[in-house]
Design a protein around this motif. Structure first.
Motif, PDB file in Angstrom:
ATOM      1  N   VAL A  92       0.837  -1.204   0.000  1.00 35.44           N
ATOM      2  CA  VAL A  92       0.000   0.000   0.000  1.00 35.44           C
ATOM      3  C   VAL A  92       0.873   1.256   0.000  1.00 35.44           C
ATOM      4  O   VAL A  92       0.590   2.228  -0.703  1.00 35.44           O
ATOM      5  CB  VAL A  92      -0.958  -0.016   1.197  1.00 35.44           C
ATOM      6  CG1 VAL A  92      -1.703   1.316   1.313  1.00 35.44           C
ATOM      7  CG2 VAL A  92      -1.959  -1.158   1.071  1.00 35.44           C
ATOM      8  N   ALA A  95       2.155   1.662  -3.493  1.00 33.69           N
ATOM      9  CA  ALA A  95       1.107   2.074  -4.420  1.00 33.69           C
ATOM     10  C   ALA A  95       0.830   3.568  -4.314  1.00 33.69           C
ATOM     11  O   ALA A  95       0.570   4.231  -5.326  1.00 33.69           O
ATOM     12  CB  ALA A  95      -0.166   1.282  -4.152  1.00 33.69           C
ATOM     13  N   SER A  99       1.177   6.218  -7.478  1.00 32.37           N
ATOM     14  CA  SER A  99       0.071   7.045  -7.960  1.00 32.37           C
ATOM     15  C   SER A  99       0.526   8.466  -8.299  1.00 32.37           C
ATOM     16  O   SER A  99      -0.162   9.185  -9.024  1.00 32.37           O
ATOM     17  CB  SER A  99      -1.044   7.099  -6.918  1.00 32.37           C
ATOM     18  OG  SER A  99      -0.614   7.770  -5.740  1.00 32.37           O
ATOM     19  N   VAL A 107      -2.538  -0.824 -10.826  1.00 30.86           N
ATOM     20  CA  VAL A 107      -2.078  -1.582  -9.667  1.00 30.86           C
ATOM     21  C   VAL A 107      -3.159  -2.558  -9.211  1.00 30.86           C
ATOM     22  O   VAL A 107      -4.337  -2.204  -9.111  1.00 30.86           O
ATOM     23  CB  VAL A 107      -1.712  -0.640  -8.500  1.00 30.86           C
ATOM     24  CG1 VAL A 107      -1.429  -1.441  -7.221  1.00 30.86           C
ATOM     25  CG2 VAL A 107      -0.504   0.216  -8.862  1.00 30.86           C
ATOM     26  N   ALA A 108      -2.759  -3.797  -8.949  1.00 30.65           N
ATOM     27  CA  ALA A 108      -3.617  -4.786  -8.300  1.00 30.65           C
ATOM     28  C   ALA A 108      -2.838  -5.361  -7.124  1.00 30.65           C
ATOM     29  O   ALA A 108      -1.612  -5.498  -7.190  1.00 30.65           O
ATOM     30  CB  ALA A 108      -4.019  -5.892  -9.275  1.00 30.65           C
ATOM     31  N   PHE A 109      -3.542  -5.677  -6.059  1.00 33.79           N
ATOM     32  CA  PHE A 109      -2.891  -6.167  -4.847  1.00 33.79           C
ATOM     33  C   PHE A 109      -3.041  -7.672  -4.696  1.00 33.79           C
ATOM     34  O   PHE A 109      -4.033  -8.271  -5.125  1.00 33.79           O
ATOM     35  CB  PHE A 109      -3.479  -5.479  -3.616  1.00 33.79           C
ATOM     36  CG  PHE A 109      -3.045  -4.054  -3.449  1.00 33.79           C
ATOM     37  CD1 PHE A 109      -1.773  -3.753  -2.985  1.00 33.79           C
ATOM     38  CD2 PHE A 109      -3.892  -3.009  -3.762  1.00 33.79           C
ATOM     39  CE1 PHE A 109      -1.360  -2.446  -2.833  1.00 33.79           C
ATOM     40  CE2 PHE A 109      -3.496  -1.698  -3.623  1.00 33.79           C
ATOM     41  CZ  PHE A 109      -2.225  -1.417  -3.156  1.00 33.79           C
ATOM     42  N   ALA A 120      -7.180  -0.477  -0.238  1.00 34.95           N
ATOM     43  CA  ALA A 120      -6.665  -0.627  -1.597  1.00 34.95           C
ATOM     44  C   ALA A 120      -7.576   0.079  -2.596  1.00 34.95           C
ATOM     45  O   ALA A 120      -7.109   0.762  -3.520  1.00 34.95           O
ATOM     46  CB  ALA A 120      -6.552  -2.116  -1.945  1.00 34.95           C
ATOM     47  N   TYR A 121      -8.860  -0.095  -2.425  1.00 34.80           N
ATOM     48  CA  TYR A 121      -9.822   0.565  -3.317  1.00 34.80           C
ATOM     49  C   TYR A 121      -9.689   2.081  -3.242  1.00 34.80           C
ATOM     50  O   TYR A 121      -9.730   2.779  -4.255  1.00 34.80           O
ATOM     51  CB  TYR A 121     -11.238   0.141  -2.938  1.00 34.80           C
ATOM     52  CG  TYR A 121     -12.302   1.114  -3.344  1.00 34.80           C
ATOM     53  CD1 TYR A 121     -12.629   1.318  -4.680  1.00 34.80           C
ATOM     54  CD2 TYR A 121     -12.997   1.833  -2.379  1.00 34.80           C
ATOM     55  CE1 TYR A 121     -13.602   2.225  -5.044  1.00 34.80           C
ATOM     56  CE2 TYR A 121     -13.975   2.742  -2.735  1.00 34.80           C
ATOM     57  CZ  TYR A 121     -14.272   2.926  -4.070  1.00 34.80           C
ATOM     58  OH  TYR A 121     -15.236   3.838  -4.415  1.00 34.80           O
ATOM     59  N   ALA A 125      -6.743   1.019  -6.672  1.00 34.46           N
ATOM     60  CA  ALA A 125      -6.390  -0.299  -7.209  1.00 34.46           C
ATOM     61  C   ALA A 125      -7.469  -0.790  -8.162  1.00 34.46           C
ATOM     62  O   ALA A 125      -8.654  -0.513  -7.970  1.00 34.46           O
ATOM     63  CB  ALA A 125      -6.206  -1.303  -6.075  1.00 34.46           C
ATOM     64  N   ASP A 127      -7.788  -4.085  -8.809  1.00 37.34           N
ATOM     65  CA  ASP A 127      -8.209  -5.415  -8.366  1.00 37.34           C
ATOM     66  C   ASP A 127      -7.514  -5.758  -7.048  1.00 37.34           C
ATOM     67  O   ASP A 127      -6.526  -5.125  -6.663  1.00 37.34           O
ATOM     68  CB  ASP A 127      -7.868  -6.470  -9.425  1.00 37.34           C
ATOM     69  CG  ASP A 127      -8.867  -7.620  -9.437  1.00 37.34           C
ATOM     70  OD1 ASP A 127      -9.567  -7.807  -8.424  1.00 37.34           O
ATOM     71  OD2 ASP A 127      -8.964  -8.316 -10.459  1.00 37.34           O
ATOM     72  N   TYR A 128      -8.051  -6.772  -6.369  1.00 37.75           N
ATOM     73  CA  TYR A 128      -7.512  -7.231  -5.089  1.00 37.75           C
ATOM     74  C   TYR A 128      -7.645  -8.746  -5.083  1.00 37.75           C
ATOM     75  O   TYR A 128      -8.746  -9.284  -5.012  1.00 37.75           O
ATOM     76  CB  TYR A 128      -8.310  -6.597  -3.944  1.00 37.75           C
ATOM     77  CG  TYR A 128      -7.739  -6.792  -2.562  1.00 37.75           C
ATOM     78  CD1 TYR A 128      -6.999  -5.784  -1.952  1.00 37.75           C
ATOM     79  CD2 TYR A 128      -7.972  -7.963  -1.835  1.00 37.75           C
ATOM     80  CE1 TYR A 128      -6.499  -5.935  -0.673  1.00 37.75           C
ATOM     81  CE2 TYR A 128      -7.470  -8.133  -0.558  1.00 37.75           C
ATOM     82  CZ  TYR A 128      -6.734  -7.110   0.021  1.00 37.75           C
ATOM     83  OH  TYR A 128      -6.244  -7.269   1.298  1.00 37.75           O
TER      84      TYR A 128
END
Length: 299
Positions: A92, A95, A99, A107-109, A120-121, A125, A127-128
């Motif tokens: 995080v 990320a 940004s 970015v996906a976590f 994350a959202y 992001a 996706d997770y």
């Protein structure tokens, strides 16, 4: 830090390799401090024909060095798969730094737990994914990466004054036309995990007390703990209009406004059976004004 070419050259169809109008396969950076997990993700990515180059890093410092290195030292990542739990800077933290780059990657976590999905959202992001990652689930993330990359390329073309390029079948634009970096991802709970739904896929939202049910393109719905009044305020700039105390509709999805028995109703497209929703007199004037000002003048 490693660069691993994907299996794009031998495995991709010849027509795709020969078409100069198509961009090269995705360059994806995978970041994880656990070598076995990193190797597994790289292996799965190599099996996806949409991925051209795979970069790997064992921590945030290595990843940042790769992403901010001198131009020409290697392919620039289109997307980053970030493990959350890492020593030093976690995923995080990294990320948030990414940004702020001039051209931030999608970015996906990756995580063994879903307790940081909302965080994350909030930082954008796409996706997770929960570990252990399945190939089918990772393929969904790659689809989101493709869409984000195509949207960024389209934005670059428009800024350069070039006409829009027709959408490719491999990564179609969102049905409402609002996709890419500006598209908000909505966190929803699904079968015990957190998934992210693009706001542009929402056809209409229905009030259910302090919750709202999002009816999405292609069928299905998701319940989120956000009142419809809050969505109305936040989503108005994205083209959503209140038609009734119980309904918020994507303006671009409205295909018909008609008078029925002294009242009005709208037909909303996007699902297998178009929705037929009531329009209250309170919201009718605003709705008509927005329809006349939108892409369907005269409706």
């Amino acid at each position: 830090m490693q660069v691993r070419p994907g299996d794009a050259d031998p495995a991709r169809p010849a027509a795709e390799r020969a078409d100069p109008a198509r961009p090269a396969g995705l360059t994806v950076l995978a970041v994880d401090d656990e070598a076995p997990a990193l190797d597994e993700v790289a292996y799965l990515l190599r099996g996806d024909p949409r991925v051209g180059t795979i970069l790997t890093a064992g921590n945030a410092a290595q990843a940042l060095a790769l992403l901010t290195g001198s131009p020409g030292q290697g392919p620039e990542p289109d997307a980053v798969l970030l493990d959350i739990a890492m020593p030093g800077w976690d995923g995080v933290d990294l990320a948030r730094v990414l940004s702020g780059l001039p051209r931030p990657p999608a970015v996906a976590f990756l995580s063994a737990h879903d307790n940081r999905a909302v965080e994350a959202y909030e930082i954008g992001a796409v996706d997770y994914l929960l570990k252990p990652v399945r190939a089918a689930r990772l393929a969904e993330a790659v689809t989101r990466f493709c869409a984000a990359r195509d949207a960024a390329m389209e934005l670059d073309r428009r800024r350069a004054g070039h006409p829009a390029e027709p959408a490719r079948a491999a990564a179609p634009a969102a049905p409402s036309g609002r996709s890419g970096p500006a598209d908000v991802m909505i966190a929803v709970d699904l079968a015990g995990s957190t998934r992210f739904v693009p706001r542009s896929s929402v056809c209409w939202a229905e009030a259910q007390g302090d919750y709202a049910r999002l009816h999405v393109a292609g069928g299905g719905s998701h319940l989120i703990r956000t009142p419809l009044a809050v969505l109305q305020e936040e989503w108005a700039p994205a083209g959503f209009v209140r038609v009734h105390r119980g309904y918020l509709v994507a303006l671009g999805r409205i295909v018909e406004l008609r008078s029925v028995d002294g009242g009005y109703r709208v037909v909303v497209s996007g699902q297998p059976t178009p929705a037929d929703l009531p329009v209250s007199r309170r919201h009718l004037r605003t709705l008509k004004q927005q329809l006349l000002a939108g892409r369907r003048p005269g409706r």
